[in-house]
Structures are given as C-alpha cells and as structure tokens.
Design an enzyme around this catalytic site. Structure first.
Site, PDB file in Angstrom:
ATOM      1  CB  SER A  42      -0.915  -0.009   1.219  1.00  0.00           C
ATOM      2  OG  SER A  42      -0.163   0.022   2.413  1.00  0.00           O
ATOM      3  CG  HIS A 155      -1.239  -5.503   4.262  1.00  0.00           C
ATOM      4  ND1 HIS A 155      -0.483  -4.947   5.269  1.00  0.00           N
ATOM      5  CD2 HIS A 155      -0.822  -4.903   3.123  1.00  0.00           C
ATOM      6  CE1 HIS A 155       0.344  -4.055   4.758  1.00  0.00           C
ATOM      7  NE2 HIS A 155       0.148  -4.007   3.464  1.00  0.00           N
ATOM      8  CD  GLU A 164      -0.210  -2.094   9.028  1.00  0.00           C
ATOM      9  OE1 GLU A 164       0.356  -1.681  10.058  1.00  0.00           O
ATOM     10  OE2 GLU A 164       0.249  -1.950   7.885  1.00  0.00           O
ATOM     11  CD  GLU A 205       2.502  -5.286   7.703  1.00  0.00           C
ATOM     12  OE1 GLU A 205       2.097  -4.935   8.826  1.00  0.00           O
ATOM     13  OE2 GLU A 205       2.812  -4.480   6.816  1.00  0.00           O
ATOM     14  CG  ASP A 242      -1.573   1.891   8.728  1.00  0.00           C
ATOM     15  OD1 ASP A 242      -2.328   2.772   8.245  1.00  0.00           O
ATOM     16  OD2 ASP A 242      -0.555   1.498   8.125  1.00  0.00           O
ATOM     17  CD  GLU A 287       1.071   3.792   9.824  1.00  0.00           C
ATOM     18  OE1 GLU A 287       1.376   3.127  10.836  1.00  0.00           O
ATOM     19  OE2 GLU A 287       1.419   3.475   8.689  1.00  0.00           O
ATOM     20  CG  ASP A 314       2.926   5.033   5.877  1.00  0.00           C
ATOM     21  OD1 ASP A 314       3.953   5.303   5.241  1.00  0.00           O
ATOM     22  OD2 ASP A 314       2.387   3.895   5.819  1.00  0.00           O
ATOM     23  CE  LYS A 339       5.663   1.976   5.809  1.00  0.00           C
ATOM     24  NZ  LYS A 339       4.410   2.172   5.038  1.00  0.00           N
ATOM     25  CG  HIS A 367       7.301  -3.975   8.996  1.00  0.00           C
ATOM     26  ND1 HIS A 367       6.719  -5.204   9.141  1.00  0.00           N
ATOM     27  CD2 HIS A 367       6.285  -3.084   9.134  1.00  0.00           C
ATOM     28  CE1 HIS A 367       5.431  -5.077   9.355  1.00  0.00           C
ATOM     29  NE2 HIS A 367       5.142  -3.800   9.367  1.00  0.00           N
ATOM     30  NE  ARG A 368       6.721   0.024   2.910  1.00  0.00           N
ATOM     31  CZ  ARG A 368       6.534   0.948   1.977  1.00  0.00           C
ATOM     32  NH1 ARG A 368       7.548   1.720   1.610  1.00  0.00           N
ATOM     33  NH2 ARG A 368       5.344   1.150   1.433  1.00  0.00           N
ATOM     34  CB  SER A 369       3.295  -5.392   3.549  1.00  0.00           C
ATOM     35  OG  SER A 369       3.379  -4.725   2.313  1.00  0.00           O
ATOM     36  CE  LYS A 390       3.405   0.340  10.095  1.00  0.00           C
ATOM     37  NZ  LYS A 390       2.044   0.425   9.567  1.00  0.00           N
TER      38      LYS A 390
HETATM   39  P1  PGA Z   1       3.123  -1.355   3.066  1.00  0.00           P
HETATM   40  O1  PGA Z   1       2.211  -1.268   4.352  1.00  0.00           O
HETATM   41  O2  PGA Z   1       4.483  -1.773   3.469  1.00  0.00           O
HETATM   42  O3  PGA Z   1       2.405  -2.362   2.226  1.00  0.00           O
HETATM   43  O4  PGA Z   1       3.123   0.015   2.438  1.00  0.00           O
HETATM   44  C1  PGA Z   1       2.642  -0.779   5.584  1.00  0.00           C
HETATM   45  C2  PGA Z   1       1.945   0.489   5.954  1.00  0.00           C
HETATM   46  O5  PGA Z   1       1.032   0.982   5.264  1.00  0.00           O
HETATM   47  O6  PGA Z   1       2.320   1.068   6.985  1.00  0.00           O
HETATM   48 ZN    ZN Z   2       0.831   2.759   6.889  1.00  0.00          ZN
END
Ligand code: PGA
Ligand code: ZN
Length: 434
Positions: A42, A155, A164, A205, A242, A287, A314, A339, A367-369, A390
C-alpha cells in the site's frame, strides 16, 4: 580511512515471494556487509521509485536485474574508493548520480541497498554494533513495538476495510517482557478466533486475517484476547490502528468497500475516528487516519484529535524531509512513520527523524509488508531513540527476526538498556487522562 572496494547485488526473494535486492559492500581491508531491501504493497504515491524490470516473462515483470546492474555497474564505478565512514557524502553522491527527484533512474531499491550495505560495513569496520555506529554511541532506548495482530485491507482477503490492528505492550517493565505479553496475547487471540469459528491463517505481516464482519469486530476480539492472556487493555497493552485510508479514498470520499459499502466525506471520516476513540479509549494511535491526498482532512483530523492521540503520517510524508517540513508547517499529524525505502538513503531517513525530534513530533520506525530477514530497522530504531517501531506480528520469520534482534540488543546493553513503553505512554496519554 576504509575505502569502498566492491559492490555486489543479488536478486533474492522477499517474504511475499517477489524479487528484491541483497547488496554486499566490501571495503579495501576485506570487511564486508550485506543489506536486503524491503518492498511495500500500500505504497504512497510520492515514494521513491522501486525499479522493476517490467519484463513480463520473468516474475510477472517484477524482476530487479536492472537495479542489480546499476549497483554493480554505474554506482560501483563512481563510489569505488569512497570513504565508507562518510555516509552523508556517499548518500549525497548517490542522489546526484541518480539525478531525478524520486530516484527513478537508478532505482531507490538499488540506492538503498548500497546506502545500507555500506553503513553496515562501516559499523563492522569500526567494531561497533550497528545501532551504536548509526550516530549515537550512547543509544540505549529499546522501542515499544506495535504488533500487527489482525490484518485487513489490501494485506488480507477479508471484509475488513482497515489494514492493520496492532497492540503495543507499553506497560511492560522491559522489552523482553513486552514481547512476551504480545506473544501471549497473539496466542490468546488465536483461541478467541477459533472459538468464534474464524480461520487463523495469517496475512502478509503475520497477523491473523479472518473474514470478520465489521471494522470494529477486530477491536472487540483484541480486547478480549488481551484480557484472556491476563493483561489489562489500555494499561498493559494499548491498541494502534493503521487503516491505510489512502486505499479507501475515491473522488473525495472514503468508501468502506469491504464492510458496509458506506461513503464518508472527510469531515465524516474525522467524526468516525472521534466516536471510535470515545468508545475505545484503549486506542492510542492512528496512522493514516485520512488519505495522502486529503490535505485539509489531515488538518481537520489533527485539529480535532491531535491533543488526544498520536496521529501518524505515512503515505502523506513518505519519509521525505521536504514533504514532512511542509506538513509540520500546515499543522498535519503529530508523528511520522519512518520507512527507509520510501526515500532511499539512510541520510535522508535520519534527517526526517531529526526533524521530528526538533519539532516535537513522534517518529515510528517501520518495516514494509514485503520484508526479508534483514534486521537493520531494529538497530535504526535504537539509534533513533524515538521509542516506537512497527514490524509485524509475533509470527513469520521475517518479522520475528527484528523482534529477536532487540532481545540481543537488550542483552548486550545489560543494565544500560531502557525500555520506551512507560515514557512514550506517559507522553501521549497525559492529555487524554487530564
Ligand atoms: P506497506 O504497508 O508496506 O504495504 O506500504 C505498511 C503500511 O502501510 O504502513
Ligand atoms: Zn501505513
């Protein structure tokens, strides 16, 4: 001075089975280190560009052989002989060499791989743990983790619009105890889901991804699980959301496509969060509560709830110092998600953390997904000293790798180790409790 002697890149797989890069930097004295690059699903529109080959015959176009060739060709040719301990000069050179505002030419995946691999090699070279080498040898604050125990949105294939649902063990006396509380709650949640006839397969995740009926049901189930595990919701463990609402934003409205199909204006979205907080005071951070393109919505949200909970940006900030500075000026959010691959160099990432610190904003390392077993963000979180991270649930190896890294750091720091839970809890709860 230790010079960069060699760069190698390998096309490896991430936790979703998509290609990503592992970059190894070797210094002139033979010291070497590897960094592996994560990948989001995302993603924010203004993130630095992840270079993919686009050759449909390989990995459906997702191969990273071009990025690999940039590391081993153009980038290596220019930075060979560079001082490995001068991260700022290296990252500046990488940005100049790319020449685009969003790293689209060489690829943010290629650039981040090099930036991080060299930083890790420099730590090795200086005989320092990575967290200490990242700028602050006194770093000793282990962050309060946010564990993503229920997944929805993009996700997971479920009826939940929000991405999330996380728990954070802010009441634990030390990190290892917090990790235990979260793992025990995760197991209790599994039992609660079973009891209600839901599946317990996990999402990207590591959180469960059952076919729940509404956006509030995950909160109810989490509260039940916390209690079942023997903890107090809102005290031992708090809830973080989130919803990743950029994914729900269509023609100026928020569409709850997966649940009740309702449409909400930005003002109604802010009202929705306010009433959710009134009903669930255990929620202490949201978030991306509104979308990246909904600038006035962000201002409204911050005005309405900014003194009650953490509002983390984010998709709107994408770890970009310029966008973040502008957002602060405009009264957007009160914390930023950090990130590395959204911006593509370690130096720019550290700059965002410094902006947060000096502006009184929170900063949450993330992190990332799509992840690998790389644990650099755990060290980055300790180095940053901002007290929150996170990095997924207490399941799936690529998530656990980071949580286990903190256990090593906690042991290594011994009596100097501090856990951020209580500090961060007090800081953000004061106004709510008043
Ligand atoms: P992503 O998701 O790593 O798929 O972007 C994590 C988030 O949105 O925080
Ligand atoms: Zn996010």
């Amino acid at each position: 001075m230790s010079e960069i002697a060699k760069l190698e890149a390998l096309e490896i797989l991430d936790s979703r089975g998509n290609p990503t890069l592992a970059v190894t930097a070797t210094l002139s004295n033979g010291v070497k280190a590897t960094a592996k690059v994560p990948s989001g699903a995302s993603t924010g529109k203004r993130e630095a560009v992840e270079l993919r080959d686009g050759d449909k015959a390989r990995y459906g176009g997702k191969g990273v052989l071009k990025a690999k060739s940039h590391v081993e060709g153009e980038i290596q040719n220019v930075i060979r002989g560079f001082d490995a301990n001068d991260q700022k000069a290296l990252d500046k050179k990488l940005c100049e060499l790319d020449g685009t505002p969003n790293k689209a030419r060489l690829g943010a995946n290629a650039i981040l791989g090099v930036s991080l691999a060299v930083a890790r090699a420099s730590a090795e070279d200086r005989g320092l743990p990575f967290y200490a080498s990242l700028g602050n040898e006194a770093a000793n604050l282990i962050p309060a983790p946010w564990f993503n125990v229920l997944n929805g949105g993009s996700h997971a294939d479920s009826n939940v619009d929000f991405q999330e649902f996380m728990i954070s063990p802010v009441g634990a006396p030390r990190y290892s105890e917090g990790l235990r509380a979260a793992a025990e709650t995760f197991h209790a949640l599994k039992a609660v889901l079973h009891k209600n006839g839901y599946s317990t397969g996990v999402g990207d995740e590591g959180g469960f991804a059952p076919e729940l009926k509404s956006n509030e049901e995950p909160i109810e189930l989490i509260l039940e699980a916390i209690q079942k595990a023997g903890y107090k919701p809102g005290k031992d463990l708090v809830i973080v959301l989130d919803p990743a609402t950029s994914e729900l934003f269509e023609d100026g409205s928020y569409v709850f496509e997966k649940s009740d199909k309702s449409r909400k204006s930005p003002a109604q979205m802010v009202e929705f969060w306010k009433s959710l907080l009134d009903r669930y005071p255990e929620i202490w951070a949201i978030e991306d509560g509104v979308a990246e393109d909904d600038h006035s919505g962000w201002q409204q949200l911050t005005k309405t709830l900014g003194d009650r909970i953490q509002l983390i940006g984010d998709d709107n900030f994408v770890t970009n110092p310029t966008l973040f500075r502008q957002g602060i000026k405009d009264g957007v959010a009160n914390a930023i998600l950090i990130k590395l691959n959204q911006i593509g160099t370690l130096t720019e990432t550290l700059e965002c953390i410094e902006i947060a610190r000096s502006s009184g904003y929170g900063a949450v390392i993330s992190h990332r997904s799509g992840e690998t077993d790389d644990t650099s963000i755990a060290d980055l979180a300790v180095a940053a000293g901002m007290g929150q991270i996170k990095t997924g649930s207490t399941s799936r190896g690529e998530r656990i790798a980071k949580y286990n890294r903190f256990l090593e750091i906690e042991r290594e720091l011994g009596s100097k180790a501090r856990y951020a839970g209580a500090t961060i809890y007090d800081r953000w709860q004061t106004s709510v409790k008043a």
